[in-house]
Enzyme design. Structure first.
Site, PDB file in Angstrom:
ATOM      1  N   HIS A 246       0.822  -1.224   0.000  1.00 53.71           N
ATOM      2  CA  HIS A 246       0.000   0.000   0.000  1.00 53.71           C
ATOM      3  C   HIS A 246       0.849   1.264   0.000  1.00 53.71           C
ATOM      4  O   HIS A 246       0.318   2.381  -0.191  1.00 53.71           O
ATOM      5  CB  HIS A 246      -0.932   0.005   1.221  1.00 53.71           C
ATOM      6  CG  HIS A 246      -2.335   0.399   0.883  1.00 53.71           C
ATOM      7  ND1 HIS A 246      -2.631   1.481   0.089  1.00 53.71           N
ATOM      8  CD2 HIS A 246      -3.530  -0.148   1.219  1.00 53.71           C
ATOM      9  CE1 HIS A 246      -3.941   1.598  -0.043  1.00 53.71           C
ATOM     10  NE2 HIS A 246      -4.521   0.616   0.632  1.00 53.71           N
TER      11      HIS A 246
ATOM     12  N   ASP B 174      -2.356   3.375  -4.185  1.00 59.42           N
ATOM     13  CA  ASP B 174      -3.595   3.310  -3.416  1.00 59.42           C
ATOM     14  C   ASP B 174      -4.499   2.237  -4.009  1.00 59.42           C
ATOM     15  O   ASP B 174      -4.173   1.565  -4.984  1.00 59.42           O
ATOM     16  CB  ASP B 174      -4.292   4.672  -3.401  1.00 59.42           C
ATOM     17  CG  ASP B 174      -4.533   5.221  -4.804  1.00 59.42           C
ATOM     18  OD1 ASP B 174      -4.596   4.406  -5.754  1.00 59.42           O
ATOM     19  OD2 ASP B 174      -4.664   6.440  -4.943  1.00 59.42           O
TER      20      ASP B 174
END
Length: 439
Positions: free
Chosen positions: A410, A414
């Site tokens: 992450h 995104d």
């Protein structure tokens, strides 16, 4: 007069700091040639044979099977006669081996000398040469480790007899020779082999006693454990997934394989889809820098894929996958898979990946949330392709369906980017003709 040369474990590359001795391929007293393989070792990446740059008589072996040897620690010593054993090599700098690097010796490394036999024909000259250069430094270590046996002289002259004993796993130190002065003959080894093969008398039955056993983490298994632990600790990973109708993809595969030429595997088609998808979403072909301060974008796709080998699950890497056609991808995937099954992948073939394709559907499962292959930022997982009821063109039909899962770091993107990548892959699986737009 012969000069004793010490050969240390070379730097096997990719940041490896040591290796575990699997088996010795030579014995003390054996005459070896320059660049002859002397030991088989297991690193965290692969099992490799290590050649010695010296030719002459082996005077000592360091490290028993199962023992860890540090890079730069002594492996073997060889008595090299002047003018023989290859080019002159200084005592301080060894000639580098082809395919390996050179590391500075670690003088603090543990050095254990294996208790092995010395043929009578060479015992005297070896002792004379090795006394000042080998025996003296080893003495304190041997005193500190009494479990290590000192070299034992065995009366064997014929190398054929020694080879026969080695091939059949016969310890010559326990064989009684029938020749002059106890010389071990071929018939003695043959009798030992026959005795070894004879069925042992049945032992009296004993009550089973349950016991807990500890399996040590070594070699590849330890490296995998360390890498997965680091990945789980350092990478904030997330997973998304989608079901995809693979009917058209399977139809395309059947059509391709009906034509003359190499067969195309499902894995090759998925690999081709991955290279196209990564060209569309290049941020996923990346990794976070060691200090966590930046993201390293990779210009080439070095595609790793999970393969089951004799040493467990490994991840071979297809270099520059984006430059290969579907047929070429299939050929390279097939070659690496067979090499993995044979347990002969090299360290170079197991490192340097930038993205991993995990086809866990071969195990008969639908989905998974795998741990990322550190330091990679993404992994595509593919479940089994199985017939299921599916709404196709507004009607219920039986279609070939698979589940795609996508695990990503992450920090590099995104959820929108990850979802976009996975949706594009799913669209290519459902409508493989879309790939023509990218060619």
């Amino acid at each position: 007069m012969p000069v004793v040369r010490e050969f240390t474990l070379p730097d096997l590359g990719e940041g490896l700091t040591g290796a575990e001795v699997v088996r010795w391929m030579v014995e003390v007293g054996e005459v070896i040639a320059v660049d002859q393989a002397v030991v088989e070792v297991e690193t965290a990446k692969a099992v490799v044979e290590v050649p010695c740059p010296y030719g002459g008589v082996v005077t000592a072996l360091f490290g028993a099977p199962g023992e860890e040897i540090a890079v730069g620690a002594a492996l073997v010593t060889v008595a090299v006669s002047p003018g023989e054993g290859g080019p002159a090599v200084s005592a301080e700098v060894e000639r580098p081996l082809v395919g390996y690097g050179v590391a500075e010796p670690d003088r603090g490394s543990r050095r254990r000398r294996v208790g092995v036999s010395v043929p009578a024909a060479v015992a005297a000259p070896v002792a004379a040469v090795a006394a000042p250069a080998v025996t003296a430094p080893v003495a304190p270590v041997v005193a500190a480790a009494p479990a290590v046996m000192a070299p034992v002289v065995v009366p064997v002259i014929s190398p054929l007899v020694r080879r026969s004993a080695r091939e059949h796993g016969i310890d010559l130190t326990v064989v009684r020779g029938s020749g002059p002065d106890g010389l071990i003959m071929r018939a003695d080894v043959e009798r030992a082999v026959a005795a070894k093969a004879a069925p042992a008398a049945p032992a009296p039955a004993a009550a089973a006693v349950p016991a807990d056993g500890v399996v040590p983490l070594r070699g590849l298994r330890r490296a995998v454990a360390e890498k997965l632990t680091r990945s789980h600790r350092e990478i904030p990973a997330a997973t998304c997934w989608v079901d995809a109708d693979a009917t058209e993809l399977m139809a395309l595969r059947r059509q391709l394989n009906a034509a003359p030429g190499p067969r195309v595997s499902v894995l090759a088609l998925l690999a081709r889809i991955c290279t196209v998808a990564l060209a569309r979403f290049p941020e996923l072909n990346s990794s976070v820098t060691e200090d966590g301060s930046g993201i390293l974008r990779h210009s080439s796709v070095h595609l790793g894929f999970a393969a089951q080998g004799e040493r467990g699950l490994v991840v071979p890497v297809v270099r520059n996958a984006q430059e290969l056609s579907t047929e070429q991808l299939g050929a390279e995937l097939g070659r690496l898979t067979e090499t993995a099954r044979a347990g002969s992948l090299t360290p170079a073939e197991l490192t340097g990946g930038t993205f991993t394709l995990n086809n866990y559907g071969v195990f008969g499962v639908d989905g998974s949330t795998p741990i990322l292959n550190h330091p990679e930022a993404a992994m595509l997982g593919v479940g089994r392709i199985v017939a299921k009821p599916w709404v196709h063109q507004g009607e219920l039909a039986v279609r070939e369906v698979t589940q795609l899962s996508f695990t990503f770091d992450h920090r590099v993107c995104d959820g929108g980017t990850a979802g976009g990548f996975l949706r594009f892959v799913a669209d290519c699986v459902e409508q493989p003709g879309m790939l023509l737009r990218q060619l």
